[in-house]
Design a protein around this motif. Sequence first.
Motif, PDB file in Angstrom:
ATOM      1  N   GLY A 124      50.095  38.017  18.911  1.00 24.88           N
ATOM      2  CA  GLY A 124      51.200  38.059  17.946  1.00 24.88           C
ATOM      3  C   GLY A 124      51.139  36.993  16.880  1.00 24.88           C
ATOM      4  O   GLY A 124      52.108  36.786  16.135  1.00 24.88           O
ATOM      5  N   MET A 125      50.004  36.291  16.774  1.00 27.48           N
ATOM      6  CA  MET A 125      49.909  35.165  15.850  1.00 27.48           C
ATOM      7  C   MET A 125      49.830  35.596  14.383  1.00 27.48           C
ATOM      8  O   MET A 125      50.112  34.780  13.492  1.00 27.48           O
ATOM      9  CB  MET A 125      48.706  34.289  16.206  1.00 27.48           C
ATOM     10  N   THR A 164      47.635  28.483  14.068  1.00 31.04           N
ATOM     11  CA  THR A 164      47.577  29.850  14.608  1.00 31.04           C
ATOM     12  C   THR A 164      46.147  30.229  14.982  1.00 31.04           C
ATOM     13  O   THR A 164      45.915  30.867  16.013  1.00 31.04           O
ATOM     14  CB  THR A 164      48.144  30.855  13.594  1.00 31.04           C
ATOM     15  N   ALA A 196      53.423  35.654  13.443  1.00 30.10           N
ATOM     16  CA  ALA A 196      53.900  34.263  13.449  1.00 30.10           C
ATOM     17  C   ALA A 196      53.376  33.513  12.234  1.00 30.10           C
ATOM     18  O   ALA A 196      54.100  32.693  11.636  1.00 30.10           O
ATOM     19  CB  ALA A 196      53.448  33.575  14.742  1.00 30.10           C
ATOM     20  N   ALA A 235      55.824  34.167  18.871  1.00 28.22           N
ATOM     21  CA  ALA A 235      54.734  35.135  18.927  1.00 28.22           C
ATOM     22  C   ALA A 235      54.642  35.909  20.235  1.00 28.22           C
ATOM     23  O   ALA A 235      54.254  37.082  20.226  1.00 28.22           O
ATOM     24  CB  ALA A 235      53.406  34.423  18.662  1.00 28.22           C
TER      25      ALA A 235
END
Length: 514
Positions: free
Chosen positions: A97-98, A120, A101, A254
């Motif tokens: 999920g970065m 990230t 983010a 994230a």
Amino acid sequence: MLLVDRCWLFAATLIITNINEQSFTINYQRKTNSHLSKLKQLAGETILYGLGSMLPRVLNFLLVPLHTINMFSKAEYGVITKLFAFVAVVNIVYMFGMETAFFRFATKAKADVKRIFNLTQTTVIIISGTLSALFIVFAQSIATALGIPEHPEFIIWLTALMLIDALVAIPFARLRLEKKAFLFAAIKIANVILLIALNFYFLKIAYDPSVGVGYVILANLIANALFVLLFIKVLIAWRPAWDKQITPQLFSYAYPVMLTGVAGMINEMFSRTMLDWWLPKDFYPGQSQEDAMGIFGACYKFAVFMNLGIQAFRYAAEPFFFSNASDKNSPALFAKINHFFIIVCCIVLVGISINLDILKYFIGSDFQTGLEIVPVLLLAYLFLGVYYNLSVWFKLTDKTHYGTIISFIGVVITVAGNYFLIPIAGFMGSSLAAFLCYFGMTVFCFVWGQRYYPIPYNIRAAIVYITISFALVYIVNAVPIKHAVLAPVFHISVLALFTYLIYKKEKAYLMQSV
């Protein structure tokens, strides 16, 4: 697949065409101009990202006849379908999920974009590197679990493929944030051209039956290695970073996005695998479960074209939504975007579904028995796209855990729907389960979203457009035209008339200030 590509691009340019036609009027409507410029920018970037995601997939679709006509059996193609379903799910965990983010934190006031990039990227490399090591160590066990115990090397190749995808995920995200859509598209297109060339080389020139479907994995691995070369300066410039304050915030934001992605990918990919589990023997006379999965996977390719357009839109829309979140008129703007997004998806739904009599020749004749699922899957993907639009509320309010809850509700619907419907309806049962899943997720997202971040969506218009589009598909397909020339002329004429009527009806609303 030129028809499908043109269908998406023609529909996506509808907004830009209308805007350009009214340029004189816009000069006298300064307030309107601001929002129309944003719509034009979003539409333009969507088209560029479409070239970067749809055109490569259109080219990639050329591999389907290569794989399904006198090459791999239905069972072998089922293995390809299963392996890449595995990759699609694990890739979500690798990236954690970065990407989202990165957009969220890099667009905050006074954010240091370079530092957010390093933070990230560091997280992604740690997670993907650790998982890759585990997959390599347990390659034999994983291969056995996936039904290919004689090919543990396939797992190692797939692991390398996923690691490369993870390494370049944040660099690709930075291109999107910097609005370098053209460069994004060029890199993606170059990758697929190489992929096609490698497939032809391996399967037509250097083919060894002992490797078999492994050549498909190798071609993807080598082609994706091109990404590393193209991003080499960015990757060399990266420096490992950790921030006691920001890094935990990145994780907190994230991980629900990652869980949401995993659940969503399970919904999308594992419906194919569930055919292998729950399809009764001899449900389709003379077809094994592996054959059925291969047929389903091949026909699923047509429906993926809806998802490609959705993905192109997401590439442009995600940074767009974050950048415009502070605008007091953003809810009305987001509602207008969703309205025209649904219209474009409806045009694509009709365009693909009524032209399957032509498009079916892109897959082997043994795989064409599952084409009836395509309109239902296109409708399912349409609702998935609407869900992505509606999901902006929990990303902007930092309530990403709601996305996780909604996605796992979707998983429950997917599993239950497949369990009960596959034994009754086979391919169609799995397709209906996908529709029920994405429709349910859309409803939950809308209801919760209106509570925390109200957006004035035109629900009535959306229902009308979707209903008319789906009904039109079955009405047109019910008219039997066997003439090889008249049939496509009739179908394209219907699509053109449908698009024109929408154009006339929506032109005035498009020009209105939000």
